[in-house]
Design a protein around this motif. Structure first.
Motif, PDB file in Angstrom:
ATOM      1  N   LYS A 130      38.438  -0.248  20.254  1.00 66.19           N
ATOM      2  CA  LYS A 130      39.662  -0.546  19.503  1.00 66.19           C
ATOM      3  C   LYS A 130      40.799  -0.904  20.453  1.00 66.19           C
ATOM      4  O   LYS A 130      41.548  -1.841  20.208  1.00 66.19           O
ATOM      5  CB  LYS A 130      40.054   0.646  18.628  1.00 66.19           C
ATOM      6  CG  LYS A 130      39.155   0.829  17.422  1.00 66.19           C
ATOM      7  CD  LYS A 130      39.558   2.035  16.612  1.00 66.19           C
ATOM      8  CE  LYS A 130      38.601   2.236  15.450  1.00 66.19           C
ATOM      9  NZ  LYS A 130      38.867   3.456  14.708  1.00 66.19           N
ATOM     10  N   ILE A 131      40.916  -0.153  21.536  1.00 65.51           N
ATOM     11  CA  ILE A 131      41.956  -0.442  22.528  1.00 65.51           C
ATOM     12  C   ILE A 131      41.737  -1.814  23.129  1.00 65.51           C
ATOM     13  O   ILE A 131      42.667  -2.608  23.274  1.00 65.51           O
ATOM     14  CB  ILE A 131      41.977   0.649  23.621  1.00 65.51           C
ATOM     15  CG1 ILE A 131      42.489   1.958  23.032  1.00 65.51           C
ATOM     16  CG2 ILE A 131      42.817   0.213  24.814  1.00 65.51           C
ATOM     17  CD1 ILE A 131      42.300   3.167  23.928  1.00 65.51           C
ATOM     18  N   LEU A 132      40.484  -2.131  23.463  1.00 67.58           N
ATOM     19  CA  LEU A 132      40.163  -3.435  24.036  1.00 67.58           C
ATOM     20  C   LEU A 132      40.483  -4.555  23.053  1.00 67.58           C
ATOM     21  O   LEU A 132      41.028  -5.592  23.434  1.00 67.58           O
ATOM     22  CB  LEU A 132      38.687  -3.472  24.448  1.00 67.58           C
ATOM     23  CG  LEU A 132      38.278  -4.633  25.326  1.00 67.58           C
ATOM     24  CD1 LEU A 132      39.014  -4.590  26.654  1.00 67.58           C
ATOM     25  CD2 LEU A 132      36.777  -4.638  25.556  1.00 67.58           C
ATOM     26  N   GLU A 133      40.192  -4.339  21.774  1.00 61.88           N
ATOM     27  CA  GLU A 133      40.516  -5.341  20.755  1.00 61.88           C
ATOM     28  C   GLU A 133      42.024  -5.547  20.653  1.00 61.88           C
ATOM     29  O   GLU A 133      42.502  -6.667  20.532  1.00 61.88           O
ATOM     30  CB  GLU A 133      39.940  -4.923  19.402  1.00 61.88           C
ATOM     31  CG  GLU A 133      38.431  -5.073  19.317  1.00 61.88           C
ATOM     32  CD  GLU A 133      37.846  -4.428  18.067  1.00 61.88           C
ATOM     33  OE1 GLU A 133      38.614  -3.912  17.223  1.00 61.88           O
ATOM     34  OE2 GLU A 133      36.612  -4.426  17.944  1.00 61.88           O
ATOM     35  N   GLN A 134      42.780  -4.447  20.710  1.00 62.72           N
ATOM     36  CA  GLN A 134      44.241  -4.555  20.665  1.00 62.72           C
ATOM     37  C   GLN A 134      44.764  -5.301  21.890  1.00 62.72           C
ATOM     38  O   GLN A 134      45.650  -6.150  21.785  1.00 62.72           O
ATOM     39  CB  GLN A 134      44.883  -3.171  20.564  1.00 62.72           C
ATOM     40  CG  GLN A 134      44.671  -2.509  19.226  1.00 62.72           C
ATOM     41  CD  GLN A 134      45.114  -1.045  19.221  1.00 62.72           C
ATOM     42  OE1 GLN A 134      45.310  -0.442  20.267  1.00 62.72           O
ATOM     43  NE2 GLN A 134      45.246  -0.481  18.030  1.00 62.72           N
ATOM     44  N   LEU A 135      44.214  -4.969  23.053  1.00 61.79           N
ATOM     45  CA  LEU A 135      44.606  -5.673  24.274  1.00 61.79           C
ATOM     46  C   LEU A 135      44.280  -7.160  24.157  1.00 61.79           C
ATOM     47  O   LEU A 135      45.070  -8.008  24.554  1.00 61.79           O
ATOM     48  CB  LEU A 135      43.879  -5.091  25.497  1.00 61.79           C
ATOM     49  CG  LEU A 135      44.381  -3.762  26.026  1.00 61.79           C
ATOM     50  CD1 LEU A 135      43.442  -3.246  27.112  1.00 61.79           C
ATOM     51  CD2 LEU A 135      45.782  -3.890  26.573  1.00 61.79           C
ATOM     52  N   GLY A 136      43.122  -7.452  23.588  1.00 57.20           N
ATOM     53  CA  GLY A 136      42.719  -8.845  23.417  1.00 57.20           C
ATOM     54  C   GLY A 136      43.655  -9.590  22.483  1.00 57.20           C
ATOM     55  O   GLY A 136      44.048 -10.725  22.749  1.00 57.20           O
ATOM     56  N   ALA A 137      44.055  -8.940  21.394  1.00 53.76           N
ATOM     57  CA  ALA A 137      44.973  -9.569  20.441  1.00 53.76           C
ATOM     58  C   ALA A 137      46.334  -9.801  21.089  1.00 53.76           C
ATOM     59  O   ALA A 137      46.947 -10.859  20.926  1.00 53.76           O
ATOM     60  CB  ALA A 137      45.111  -8.704  19.191  1.00 53.76           C
TER      61      ALA A 137
END
Length: 116
Positions: free
Chosen positions: A53-60
């Motif tokens: 989830k953190i990685l997805e947020q960073l990606g966004a």
């Protein structure tokens, strides 16, 4: 392209490279963590899910930043960099130096921000 715009172009390209480089580094670190925890327990799975989830947020966040930079670079190409996309007034150079990807003058940005 004038000297100021060329300087801002270099800043934007450097910011873009940093954003995408940081994203790639985080993605590699995440992949390493996943491979180290294959066959782990349920706590590892929870941790991995949170990490995803953190990685997805960073990606966004990275993607939004890159899109703003790309839009500013496109405005440079078509000669509209530094012109507010809302009111068509010139954006202060000081604002552009602080936020090179700025698409709006401070007044238009404040008007939008205050409505949210």
């Amino acid at each position: 392209m004038n000297d100021f715009t060329e300087r801002m172009r270099e800043v934007l390209l450097a910011q873009r490279a940093k954003l995408t480089g940081n994203w790639e580094l985080e993605h590699e670190r995440f992949d390493e963590m996943i491979h180290q925890h294959d066959g782990g327990d349920s706590m590892d799975e929870v941790s991995t899910t949170n990490d995803k989830k953190i990685l997805e947020q960073l990606g966004a966040t990275m993607l939004m930043g890159v899109q703003k930079i790309d839009a500013a670079l496109a405005r440079m190409e078509n000669g509209t960099y530094g012109v507010c996309v809302k009111c068509a007034k010139m954006i202060d150079k000081e604002r552009l130096e602080a936020i090179p990807e700025a698409a709006m003058c401070i007044d238009c940005q404040r008007a939008i921000t205050s409505h949210h």
